[in-house]
Design an enzyme around this catalytic site. Sequence first.
Site, short mmCIF file in Angstrom:
data_model
loop_
_atom_site.label_atom_id
_atom_site.label_comp_id
_atom_site.label_asym_id
_atom_site.label_seq_id
_atom_site.Cartn_x
_atom_site.Cartn_y
_atom_site.Cartn_z
N LYS A 65 48.87 36.76 39.77
CA LYS A 65 48.24 37.66 38.78
C LYS A 65 46.98 38.26 39.35
O LYS A 65 46.34 37.72 40.27
CB LYS A 65 47.93 36.94 37.46
CG LYS A 65 46.95 35.75 37.56
CD LYS A 65 45.47 36.09 37.55
CE LYS A 65 44.59 34.86 37.71
NZ LYS A 65 43.22 35.12 38.10
N ALA B 94 50.81 29.17 38.94
CA ALA B 94 52.20 29.62 39.10
C ALA B 94 53.09 28.42 39.40
O ALA B 94 54.18 28.28 38.83
CB ALA B 94 52.29 30.64 40.24
N ASP C 102 45.09 29.47 32.97
CA ASP C 102 45.92 30.59 33.44
C ASP C 102 47.41 30.28 33.44
O ASP C 102 48.23 31.16 33.73
CB ASP C 102 45.53 30.96 34.89
CG ASP C 102 44.16 31.61 34.99
OD1 ASP C 102 43.58 31.99 33.95
OD2 ASP C 102 43.66 31.74 36.13
N PRO D 260 48.22 33.40 47.88
CA PRO D 260 47.07 32.78 48.55
C PRO D 260 46.57 31.55 47.77
O PRO D 260 46.52 31.56 46.55
CB PRO D 260 46.00 33.88 48.54
CG PRO D 260 46.77 35.16 48.43
CD PRO D 260 48.01 34.84 47.63
N VAL D 261 46.20 30.49 48.51
CA VAL D 261 45.73 29.24 47.89
C VAL D 261 44.25 29.36 47.55
O VAL D 261 43.46 29.86 48.37
CB VAL D 261 45.98 28.06 48.85
CG1 VAL D 261 45.38 26.77 48.30
CG2 VAL D 261 47.47 27.88 49.09
N GLY E 286 42.72 31.37 45.73
CA GLY E 286 42.34 32.75 46.01
C GLY E 286 42.00 33.59 44.80
O GLY E 286 41.66 34.76 44.93
N GLY E 287 42.12 33.02 43.57
CA GLY E 287 41.87 33.83 42.39
C GLY E 287 43.09 34.61 41.93
O GLY E 287 42.99 35.57 41.18
O1 C5P Z 1 41.56 25.83 32.92
P1 C5P Z 1 41.34 25.55 34.35
O2 C5P Z 1 41.64 24.11 34.71
O3 C5P Z 1 42.03 26.51 35.27
O4 C5P Z 1 39.80 25.76 34.61
C1 C5P Z 1 39.18 25.36 35.80
C2 C5P Z 1 37.67 25.42 35.62
O5 C5P Z 1 37.25 26.79 35.51
C3 C5P Z 1 37.15 24.75 34.37
O6 C5P Z 1 36.92 23.40 34.58
C4 C5P Z 1 35.86 25.52 34.11
O7 C5P Z 1 34.84 25.06 34.98
C5 C5P Z 1 36.22 26.92 34.56
N1 C5P Z 1 36.67 27.78 33.45
C6 C5P Z 1 35.75 28.22 32.53
N2 C5P Z 1 36.15 29.02 31.50
C7 C5P Z 1 37.44 29.42 31.41
C8 C5P Z 1 38.39 29.01 32.35
C9 C5P Z 1 37.97 28.18 33.37
O8 C5P Z 1 34.57 27.88 32.60
N3 C5P Z 1 37.78 30.23 30.41
#
Ligand code: C5P
Length: 301
Positions: A14, A109, A141, A99-100, A102-103
Site C-alpha cells: 500500500k 500483507a 494496517d 520492501p521490508v 519500508g512503509g
Molecule cells: O498497529 P501497529 O502494530 O502497526 O502499530 C505499530 C506502532 O506504530 C504502534 O505501536 C505505535 O507506536 C505506532 N502507531 C501509532 N498510531 C497509529 C498506528 C501506529 O502511533 N495509528
Amino acid sequence: MTAPAPVTVRVPAKVNVQLAVGGRRPDGFHDLANVFLAVGLYDEVTVTPADTLRITCEGPDAALVPLDRTNLAARAALALAERHGRAPDVHIHIRKDIPVAGGMAGGSADGAGALLACDALWGTAASREELLAICAELGSDVPFSLVGGAALGRGRGELLTPLEVGGVFHWVFAAADGGLSTPAVYGEFDRLTQDVSVPDPEPSAALLAALRAGDVTALAGALANDLQPAALSLRPSLAETLAAGTEAGALAALVSGSGPTTAFLAKDAASAGRIAGALTASGHCRTARTAVSPAPGATVL
Ligand code: C5P
C-alpha cells in the site's frame, strides 16, 4: 486421508495518499485519517500442513524477515487456530517482494495473507467480519491489506470505509537501504509537534474527489503525509531521493507511510518507467520499481 493441498494467497503493498495524524491517544496510538491505496507489488504467502508452526521466506530482503512468532504471519495463524480450537501446525512460506520495514505494509500483507490462507487450508470458514477483527488485533494496517483497493482508515487506521477510484494511477517506489521503525517515526512526530496543537485528522475532500475522478494531476496536488517531516528528520537523505524523482518528471513525490520507501506519482506508464530508470541511475536509492494502483486485496490463487 490425503493431506490438504497447499494454499497460496497474493497480497498487495500500500501507499498512503493521505496520512493525516492527530495527537497521541491514551493507548499510545494516534488517531488518523488514513487514505490507503493498494499498489501492484505483491507478497505471496503459501501454507502447507506441517508438524509444527514454522516460517520460511525467500526474496531479495528475506534475510531481514523475522522467522519466529513475532512475524505477523505466524501471529495470524496462531490467532485463527486459537479461535477455532485447533493446532496452528502449518508451514508458512513467504515469497517477499514488498520492501521490508519500508512503509508499504509488507509485514501487514503477510499477516493478512497467512490469515486468509490458513482459513482456506483449515476450512475454518471464518466470516469476513471475523477475519477483519483478527486483522485489526494484529496491526493497524492489516485490515487494509485484506480488503485492498482504496479505503479511508479512521481510528488508528483499522476502521475502513471503501473508496471509489475512477482510474489507474502509475507509481514509482524507491526502496532505501535499511528500514525505519514505525514506532520510532511516530515518536519523532510527537517530538516535532510537542509545542504545537495538532488538529483532529480529517480526510481531504480534494483528494477523495481526485481518486473518484481518476484525475492524476489533482491527486498529485493533494498527496499529503504528516509523517514525512518525522521520516526526513530521522533519515535526511530521503530529501535527495524525493528531489531526484521530481527532477526526473514525477508529478509529486512523498514518503510512503512511515518510510523510508519514497513514492512518486507519474503521468503515465512511460513516464513511470523513465523516473524509475533515472532514480536507479542516480544512486539515491537501493532499487526503484514501477507499480499501478488500485490493486485487489488478499486473493487466494
Ligand atoms: O498497529 P501497529 O502494530 O502497526 O502499530 C505499530 C506502532 O506504530 C504502534 O505501536 C505505535 O507506536 C505506532 N502507531 C501509532 N498510531 C497509529 C498506528 C501506529 O502511533 N495509528
